[in-house]
Motif scaffolding. Structure first.
Motif, PDB file in Angstrom:
ATOM      1  N   ARG A  15      -5.951  -8.937   8.653  1.00  0.00           N
ATOM      2  CA  ARG A  15      -4.542  -9.254   7.932  1.00  0.00           C
ATOM      3  C   ARG A  15      -4.437 -10.709   7.832  1.00  0.00           C
ATOM      4  NH1 ARG A  15      -2.043  -4.495   6.769  1.00  0.00           N
ATOM      5  NH2 ARG A  15       0.064  -5.528   6.676  1.00  0.00           N
ATOM      6  N   LEU A  16      -3.910 -11.111   6.740  1.00  0.00           N
ATOM      7  CA  LEU A  16      -3.513 -12.630   6.500  1.00  0.00           C
ATOM      8  C   LEU A  16      -2.122 -12.719   6.061  1.00  0.00           C
ATOM      9  CD1 LEU A  16      -5.286 -15.387   5.952  1.00  0.00           C
ATOM     10  CD2 LEU A  16      -5.610 -14.462   3.786  1.00  0.00           C
ATOM     11  N   ILE A  17      -1.486 -13.870   6.621  1.00  0.00           N
ATOM     12  CA  ILE A  17      -0.127 -14.102   6.204  1.00  0.00           C
ATOM     13  C   ILE A  17      -0.294 -15.478   5.513  1.00  0.00           C
ATOM     14  CG2 ILE A  17       1.914 -14.674   6.817  1.00  0.00           C
ATOM     15  CD1 ILE A  17       1.673 -12.840   9.405  1.00  0.00           C
ATOM     16  N   LYS A  26       9.412 -20.298   1.544  1.00  0.00           N
ATOM     17  CA  LYS A  26       8.850 -20.191   2.768  1.00  0.00           C
ATOM     18  C   LYS A  26       8.816 -18.499   3.340  1.00  0.00           C
ATOM     19  CE  LYS A  26      10.052 -24.409   4.384  1.00  0.00           C
ATOM     20  NZ  LYS A  26       9.955 -25.078   5.550  1.00  0.00           N
ATOM     21  N   ARG A  27       8.701 -17.659   2.178  1.00  0.00           N
ATOM     22  CA  ARG A  27       8.421 -16.082   2.589  1.00  0.00           C
ATOM     23  C   ARG A  27       6.923 -16.105   2.953  1.00  0.00           C
ATOM     24  NH1 ARG A  27       6.062 -13.222  -1.384  1.00  0.00           N
ATOM     25  NH2 ARG A  27       5.796 -14.498  -3.292  1.00  0.00           N
ATOM     26  N   GLU A  28       6.636 -15.099   3.921  1.00  0.00           N
ATOM     27  CA  GLU A  28       5.399 -14.839   4.246  1.00  0.00           C
ATOM     28  C   GLU A  28       5.121 -13.429   3.537  1.00  0.00           C
ATOM     29  OE1 GLU A  28       5.389 -14.832   8.265  1.00  0.00           O
ATOM     30  OE2 GLU A  28       5.031 -17.096   8.590  1.00  0.00           O
ATOM     31  N   VAL A  29       3.516 -13.350   3.308  1.00  0.00           N
ATOM     32  CA  VAL A  29       3.421 -12.181   2.626  1.00  0.00           C
ATOM     33  C   VAL A  29       2.068 -11.761   3.429  1.00  0.00           C
ATOM     34  CG1 VAL A  29       2.251 -11.315   0.622  1.00  0.00           C
ATOM     35  CG2 VAL A  29       3.741 -13.209   0.236  1.00  0.00           C
ATOM     36  N   VAL A  30       1.854 -10.357   3.527  1.00  0.00           N
ATOM     37  CA  VAL A  30       0.805  -9.862   4.495  1.00  0.00           C
ATOM     38  C   VAL A  30      -0.035  -9.256   3.489  1.00  0.00           C
ATOM     39  CG1 VAL A  30      -0.052  -8.066   6.129  1.00  0.00           C
ATOM     40  CG2 VAL A  30       2.293  -9.418   6.395  1.00  0.00           C
ATOM     41  N   ILE A  31      -1.296  -9.615   3.463  1.00  0.00           N
ATOM     42  CA  ILE A  31      -2.188  -9.114   2.531  1.00  0.00           C
ATOM     43  C   ILE A  31      -3.356  -8.349   3.245  1.00  0.00           C
ATOM     44  CG2 ILE A  31      -1.838 -11.070   0.998  1.00  0.00           C
ATOM     45  CD1 ILE A  31      -4.448 -12.210   1.771  1.00  0.00           C
ATOM     46  N   ASN A  32      -4.067  -7.715   2.355  1.00  0.00           N
ATOM     47  CA  ASN A  32      -5.363  -6.640   3.098  1.00  0.00           C
ATOM     48  C   ASN A  32      -6.554  -7.363   2.391  1.00  0.00           C
ATOM     49  OD1 ASN A  32      -3.610  -4.872   4.447  1.00  0.00           O
ATOM     50  ND2 ASN A  32      -2.993  -4.201   2.383  1.00  0.00           N
ATOM     51  N   ILE A  33      -7.324  -7.907   3.454  1.00  0.00           N
ATOM     52  CA  ILE A  33      -8.680  -8.575   3.074  1.00  0.00           C
ATOM     53  C   ILE A  33      -9.559  -7.262   2.693  1.00  0.00           C
ATOM     54  CG2 ILE A  33     -10.665  -9.891   3.835  1.00  0.00           C
ATOM     55  CD1 ILE A  33      -8.522 -11.230   5.904  1.00  0.00           C
ATOM     56  N   ARG A  38     -18.026 -17.428   4.037  1.00  0.00           N
ATOM     57  CA  ARG A  38     -17.585 -18.770   4.442  1.00  0.00           C
ATOM     58  C   ARG A  38     -16.953 -19.833   3.440  1.00  0.00           C
ATOM     59  NH1 ARG A  38     -21.051 -22.003   7.654  1.00  0.00           N
ATOM     60  NH2 ARG A  38     -20.516 -24.107   6.983  1.00  0.00           N
ATOM     61  N   THR A  39     -17.091 -19.354   2.297  1.00  0.00           N
ATOM     62  CA  THR A  39     -16.525 -20.078   1.071  1.00  0.00           C
ATOM     63  C   THR A  39     -15.131 -19.544   0.681  1.00  0.00           C
ATOM     64  OG1 THR A  39     -17.681 -18.980  -0.351  1.00  0.00           O
ATOM     65  CG2 THR A  39     -18.539 -21.207   0.519  1.00  0.00           C
ATOM     66  N   GLY A  40     -14.928 -18.196   0.663  1.00  0.00           N
ATOM     67  CA  GLY A  40     -13.788 -17.707   0.026  1.00  0.00           C
ATOM     68  C   GLY A  40     -13.445 -16.039   0.762  1.00  0.00           C
ATOM     69  N   VAL A  41     -12.365 -15.653   0.129  1.00  0.00           N
ATOM     70  CA  VAL A  41     -11.829 -14.090   0.650  1.00  0.00           C
ATOM     71  C   VAL A  41     -11.261 -13.668  -0.716  1.00  0.00           C
ATOM     72  CG1 VAL A  41      -9.509 -15.223   1.042  1.00  0.00           C
ATOM     73  CG2 VAL A  41     -10.382 -13.263   2.205  1.00  0.00           C
ATOM     74  N   GLY A  42     -11.562 -12.315  -0.775  1.00  0.00           N
ATOM     75  CA  GLY A  42     -10.998 -11.465  -1.647  1.00  0.00           C
ATOM     76  C   GLY A  42      -9.829 -10.561  -0.829  1.00  0.00           C
ATOM     77  N   PHE A  43      -8.714 -10.342  -1.582  1.00  0.00           N
ATOM     78  CA  PHE A  43      -7.617  -9.667  -0.860  1.00  0.00           C
ATOM     79  C   PHE A  43      -6.680  -8.893  -1.956  1.00  0.00           C
ATOM     80  CE2 PHE A  43      -6.248 -13.888  -1.434  1.00  0.00           C
ATOM     81  CZ  PHE A  43      -5.004 -13.872  -1.860  1.00  0.00           C
ATOM     82  N   SER A  44      -5.994  -7.930  -1.331  1.00  0.00           N
ATOM     83  CA  SER A  44      -5.121  -7.559  -2.353  1.00  0.00           C
ATOM     84  C   SER A  44      -3.734  -7.549  -1.472  1.00  0.00           C
ATOM     85  CB  SER A  44      -5.444  -6.007  -2.653  1.00  0.00           C
ATOM     86  OG  SER A  44      -5.460  -5.243  -1.416  1.00  0.00           O
ATOM     87  N   CYS A  45      -2.696  -7.625  -2.224  1.00  0.00           N
ATOM     88  CA  CYS A  45      -1.268  -7.375  -1.732  1.00  0.00           C
ATOM     89  C   CYS A  45      -0.048  -6.938  -2.904  1.00  0.00           C
ATOM     90  CB  CYS A  45      -0.562  -8.819  -1.414  1.00  0.00           C
ATOM     91  SG  CYS A  45      -0.594  -9.913  -2.478  1.00  0.00           S
ATOM     92  N   SER A  46       0.992  -6.648  -2.446  1.00  0.00           N
ATOM     93  CA  SER A  46       1.890  -5.914  -3.557  1.00  0.00           C
ATOM     94  C   SER A  46       2.810  -7.207  -4.090  1.00  0.00           C
ATOM     95  CB  SER A  46       2.801  -5.025  -2.801  1.00  0.00           C
ATOM     96  OG  SER A  46       3.548  -5.821  -1.671  1.00  0.00           O
ATOM     97  N   ASP A  47       2.706  -8.370  -3.683  1.00  0.00           N
ATOM     98  CA  ASP A  47       3.352  -9.377  -4.179  1.00  0.00           C
ATOM     99  C   ASP A  47       2.454 -10.255  -5.244  1.00  0.00           C
ATOM    100  OD1 ASP A  47       4.625  -8.736  -1.778  1.00  0.00           O
ATOM    101  OD2 ASP A  47       5.660 -10.761  -2.126  1.00  0.00           O
ATOM    102  N   LYS A  48       3.108 -10.689  -6.320  1.00  0.00           N
ATOM    103  CA  LYS A  48       2.463 -11.502  -7.287  1.00  0.00           C
ATOM    104  C   LYS A  48       2.191 -12.929  -6.832  1.00  0.00           C
ATOM    105  CE  LYS A  48       2.206 -12.710 -12.112  1.00  0.00           C
ATOM    106  NZ  LYS A  48       2.384 -12.516 -13.391  1.00  0.00           N
ATOM    107  N   LEU A  49       1.002 -13.331  -6.674  1.00  0.00           N
ATOM    108  CA  LEU A  49       0.748 -14.825  -6.370  1.00  0.00           C
ATOM    109  C   LEU A  49       0.265 -15.677  -7.586  1.00  0.00           C
ATOM    110  CD1 LEU A  49      -1.116 -14.201  -3.012  1.00  0.00           C
ATOM    111  CD2 LEU A  49       1.120 -14.412  -3.151  1.00  0.00           C
ATOM    112  N   GLU A  50       0.391 -17.019  -7.435  1.00  0.00           N
ATOM    113  CA  GLU A  50       0.324 -17.713  -8.780  1.00  0.00           C
ATOM    114  C   GLU A  50      -1.366 -18.188  -8.593  1.00  0.00           C
ATOM    115  OE1 GLU A  50       2.332 -18.388 -11.187  1.00  0.00           O
ATOM    116  OE2 GLU A  50       3.627 -17.064 -10.313  1.00  0.00           O
ATOM    117  N   LEU A  51      -1.938 -17.867  -9.903  1.00  0.00           N
ATOM    118  CA  LEU A  51      -3.260 -18.492  -9.992  1.00  0.00           C
ATOM    119  C   LEU A  51      -3.210 -19.860  -9.910  1.00  0.00           C
ATOM    120  CD1 LEU A  51      -6.127 -17.147 -10.873  1.00  0.00           C
ATOM    121  CD2 LEU A  51      -5.547 -18.108 -13.134  1.00  0.00           C
TER     122      LEU A  51
END
Length: 112
Positions: A15-17, A26-33, A38-51
């Motif tokens: 899990r990643l915050i 300053k809110r924290e969002v828990v995401i599921n990886i 070594r270069t990146g990560v794919g994940f999902s969460c219920s919050d909308k994050l900005e591109l």
């Protein structure tokens, strides 16, 4: 389809915050990886994050160590059943932390 990734992706149960850096938010969002390299990560969460936004993250890896890095969102998929799916690249990750992910990658390939 042609593979365009620079590094092989692997599944990692962690899990990643994240915290948005370019605003006062300053809110924290828990995401599921879903995958990490070594270069990146794919994940999902219920919050909308900005591109293209940059977030601070603390990634707990399989050894229970925490890797501190920054993520830039490079891909965002449409919302599916109240879940958003994202792709991000690591920014400013130390070579030592990137090597930890590479060691796991080599170990997981050897055990297949």
């Amino acid at each position: 389809m042609e593979e365009r990734r620079k590094s092989r992706r692997m599944d990692l149960e962690a899990r990643l915050i994240v915290k948005r850096l370019d605003s006062d938010e300053k809110r924290e969002v828990v995401i599921n990886i879903s995958d990490v390299s070594r270069t990146g990560v794919g994940f999902s969460c219920s919050d909308k994050l900005e591109l293209k936004a940059v977030y601070e993250c603390r990634l707990t890896i399989w050894t229970k160590e925490v890797i501190h890095a920054f993520l830039q969102i490079v891909r965002a998929n449409e919302k599916e059943e109240d879940i958003f799916h994202y792709g991000a690249v690591f920014i400013g990750m130390s070579e030592q932390d990137a090597s930890r992910i590479s060691v796991y990658e080599q170990f997981s390939v050897a055990n297949r």
